[in-house]
Design a protein around this motif. Sequence first.
Motif, mmCIF file in Angstrom:
data_model
loop_
_atom_site.group_PDB
_atom_site.id
_atom_site.type_symbol
_atom_site.label_atom_id
_atom_site.label_comp_id
_atom_site.label_asym_id
_atom_site.label_seq_id
_atom_site.Cartn_x
_atom_site.Cartn_y
_atom_site.Cartn_z
ATOM 1 N N CYS A 109 0.733 -1.196 0.052
ATOM 2 C CA CYS A 109 0.209 -0.095 -0.055
ATOM 3 C C CYS A 109 0.979 1.313 -0.066
ATOM 4 O O CYS A 109 2.080 1.303 0.654
ATOM 5 N N ALA A 110 0.354 2.171 -0.773
ATOM 6 C CA ALA A 110 1.341 3.378 -1.089
ATOM 7 C C ALA A 110 0.942 4.428 0.424
ATOM 8 O O ALA A 110 0.397 4.121 1.295
ATOM 9 N N GLN A 111 1.486 5.687 0.210
ATOM 10 C CA GLN A 111 1.360 6.677 1.193
ATOM 11 C C GLN A 111 -0.023 6.889 1.442
ATOM 12 O O GLN A 111 -0.879 6.725 0.337
ATOM 13 N N PRO A 112 -0.681 7.239 2.651
ATOM 14 C CA PRO A 112 -2.169 7.497 2.907
ATOM 15 C C PRO A 112 -2.566 8.754 2.111
ATOM 16 O O PRO A 112 -2.062 9.598 1.624
ATOM 17 N N ILE A 113 -3.984 8.318 1.509
ATOM 18 C CA ILE A 113 -4.630 9.571 0.662
ATOM 19 C C ILE A 113 -5.780 9.987 1.751
ATOM 20 O O ILE A 113 -6.446 10.902 1.301
ATOM 21 N N ALA A 114 -6.162 9.377 2.689
ATOM 22 C CA ALA A 114 -7.183 9.653 3.522
ATOM 23 C C ALA A 114 -7.030 9.498 5.071
ATOM 24 O O ALA A 114 -6.231 8.393 5.276
ATOM 25 N N GLY A 115 -7.540 10.183 5.882
ATOM 26 C CA GLY A 115 -7.424 9.752 7.167
ATOM 27 C C GLY A 115 -8.647 10.021 8.227
ATOM 28 O O GLY A 115 -9.387 10.984 7.820
ATOM 29 N N LEU A 116 -8.487 9.405 9.219
ATOM 30 C CA LEU A 116 -9.589 9.564 10.322
ATOM 31 C C LEU A 116 -8.890 9.630 11.873
ATOM 32 O O LEU A 116 -8.327 8.514 12.140
ATOM 33 N N TRP A 117 -9.156 10.586 12.525
ATOM 34 C CA TRP A 117 -8.583 10.680 13.923
ATOM 35 C C TRP A 117 -9.671 10.657 14.643
ATOM 36 O O TRP A 117 -10.758 11.935 14.695
ATOM 37 N N ILE A 133 -15.082 12.963 16.251
ATOM 38 C CA ILE A 133 -14.354 12.972 15.318
ATOM 39 C C ILE A 133 -13.463 14.301 15.069
ATOM 40 O O ILE A 133 -13.768 15.356 15.127
ATOM 41 N N PHE A 134 -12.120 13.983 15.288
ATOM 42 C CA PHE A 134 -11.243 15.315 15.293
ATOM 43 C C PHE A 134 -10.824 15.888 13.894
ATOM 44 O O PHE A 134 -10.648 16.705 13.490
ATOM 45 N N MET A 135 -10.777 14.456 13.107
ATOM 46 C CA MET A 135 -10.188 14.978 11.714
ATOM 47 C C MET A 135 -11.014 13.705 10.949
ATOM 48 O O MET A 135 -10.707 12.588 10.900
ATOM 49 N N LEU A 136 -11.355 14.114 9.786
ATOM 50 C CA LEU A 136 -11.763 13.402 8.624
ATOM 51 C C LEU A 136 -11.343 13.947 7.222
ATOM 52 O O LEU A 136 -11.831 15.103 6.863
ATOM 53 N N TYR A 137 -10.267 13.362 6.369
ATOM 54 C CA TYR A 137 -9.618 14.110 5.391
ATOM 55 C C TYR A 137 -9.498 13.116 4.174
ATOM 56 O O TYR A 137 -8.932 12.015 4.665
ATOM 57 N N VAL A 138 -9.823 13.679 3.159
ATOM 58 C CA VAL A 138 -9.733 12.496 1.638
ATOM 59 C C VAL A 138 -8.918 13.580 0.907
ATOM 60 O O VAL A 138 -9.795 14.728 0.655
ATOM 61 N N GLU A 139 -7.979 13.210 -0.005
ATOM 62 C CA GLU A 139 -7.230 13.974 -0.946
ATOM 63 C C GLU A 139 -8.141 14.319 -1.924
ATOM 64 O O GLU A 139 -9.137 13.253 -2.349
ATOM 65 N N PRO A 140 -8.348 15.317 -2.560
ATOM 66 C CA PRO A 140 -9.403 15.606 -3.531
ATOM 67 C C PRO A 140 -9.346 14.777 -4.681
ATOM 68 O O PRO A 140 -10.513 14.351 -5.333
ATOM 69 N N ALA A 141 -7.993 14.340 -5.280
ATOM 70 C CA ALA A 141 -8.099 13.344 -6.408
ATOM 71 C C ALA A 141 -8.952 11.821 -6.077
ATOM 72 O O ALA A 141 -9.144 11.024 -6.829
ATOM 73 N N ILE A 147 -14.701 6.599 0.187
ATOM 74 C CA ILE A 147 -13.729 6.636 1.067
ATOM 75 C C ILE A 147 -14.219 7.339 2.146
ATOM 76 O O ILE A 147 -14.241 6.908 3.488
ATOM 77 N N ALA A 148 -14.749 8.434 2.262
ATOM 78 C CA ALA A 148 -15.346 9.343 3.414
ATOM 79 C C ALA A 148 -16.432 8.405 4.170
ATOM 80 O O ALA A 148 -16.417 8.436 5.208
ATOM 81 N N THR A 149 -17.369 7.851 3.161
ATOM 82 C CA THR A 149 -18.300 7.117 3.643
ATOM 83 C C THR A 149 -17.710 5.906 4.537
ATOM 84 O O THR A 149 -18.170 5.516 5.624
ATOM 85 N N ALA A 150 -16.807 5.212 4.249
ATOM 86 C CA ALA A 150 -15.945 4.229 4.877
ATOM 87 C C ALA A 150 -15.456 4.706 6.138
ATOM 88 O O ALA A 150 -15.735 3.971 7.119
ATOM 89 N N LEU A 151 -15.053 5.842 6.164
ATOM 90 C CA LEU A 151 -14.315 6.474 7.485
ATOM 91 C C LEU A 151 -15.454 6.660 8.470
ATOM 92 O O LEU A 151 -15.143 6.452 9.380
ATOM 93 N N MET A 152 -16.376 7.305 7.849
ATOM 94 C CA MET A 152 -17.698 7.516 8.722
ATOM 95 C C MET A 152 -18.236 6.107 9.478
ATOM 96 O O MET A 152 -18.647 6.196 10.561
ATOM 97 N N ALA A 153 -18.297 5.040 8.430
ATOM 98 C CA ALA A 153 -18.820 3.827 9.016
ATOM 99 C C ALA A 153 -17.826 3.293 10.212
ATOM 100 O O ALA A 153 -18.071 2.845 11.108
ATOM 101 N N GLN A 154 -16.554 3.548 9.879
ATOM 102 C CA GLN A 154 -15.579 3.085 10.932
ATOM 103 C C GLN A 154 -15.753 3.844 12.319
ATOM 104 O O GLN A 154 -15.366 3.168 13.258
ATOM 105 N N ALA A 155 -15.730 4.977 11.901
ATOM 106 C CA ALA A 155 -15.844 5.690 13.309
ATOM 107 C C ALA A 155 -17.151 5.691 13.984
ATOM 108 O O ALA A 155 -17.248 5.331 15.023
#
Length: 198
Positions: A109-117, A133-141, A147-155
Amino acid sequence: MEKSALSPPGYCLYKGTTRDRRLLVDFLERTYQALFPERHDFSHLGQTVESYFSWRSPLWWVTPETGQGSPVHHDNSFSVGEDPLRLMAQINLPVQDQRVNSQGEKTACAQPIAGLWLGNAVDQVTGDRHGHIFMLYVEPAHRRRGIATALMAQAQQWGQQRGDRRLALQVFTHNQGAQELYEKFGFSPHALVMQKTW
């Protein structure tokens, strides 16, 4: 790192460690730079991470799958003197040497393109602890790919597993896209932050 079952197709969603401190600061800076492009100095965000980031405030990262092979390692480590919670993280958040894709195969896996704190907050009216949720960020590309939906489900899953009855976050009023995402997950306004500038 083991891939989460909530990973969107073509991506690895995995849990970070307290050794990801520098990467977290970088993602916070990206988040605020995207929201406030007229500002150029967000160096103070390092102090925020220093004050609030620990093994109790977990991270999740998303990286694109890059095929089979050895994982790509990035040195985000700190000495124990720089990160006093490192030993605790090694005990409480075991680090695995590989990531696994949806077919159970080892994958790089490459460098992260999204994160959830995530972290903790306390309701000042009831005294109940809840997730925040302190941070949820997905790179524009990489946006509009689930991805954001998956991170919200994870949270949400993280909060439910802890027994939390609520999950909260702060969103800026001019960030309409984020507000729409959060409303899709059932979030609604609870309080209003007011400020005066002079």
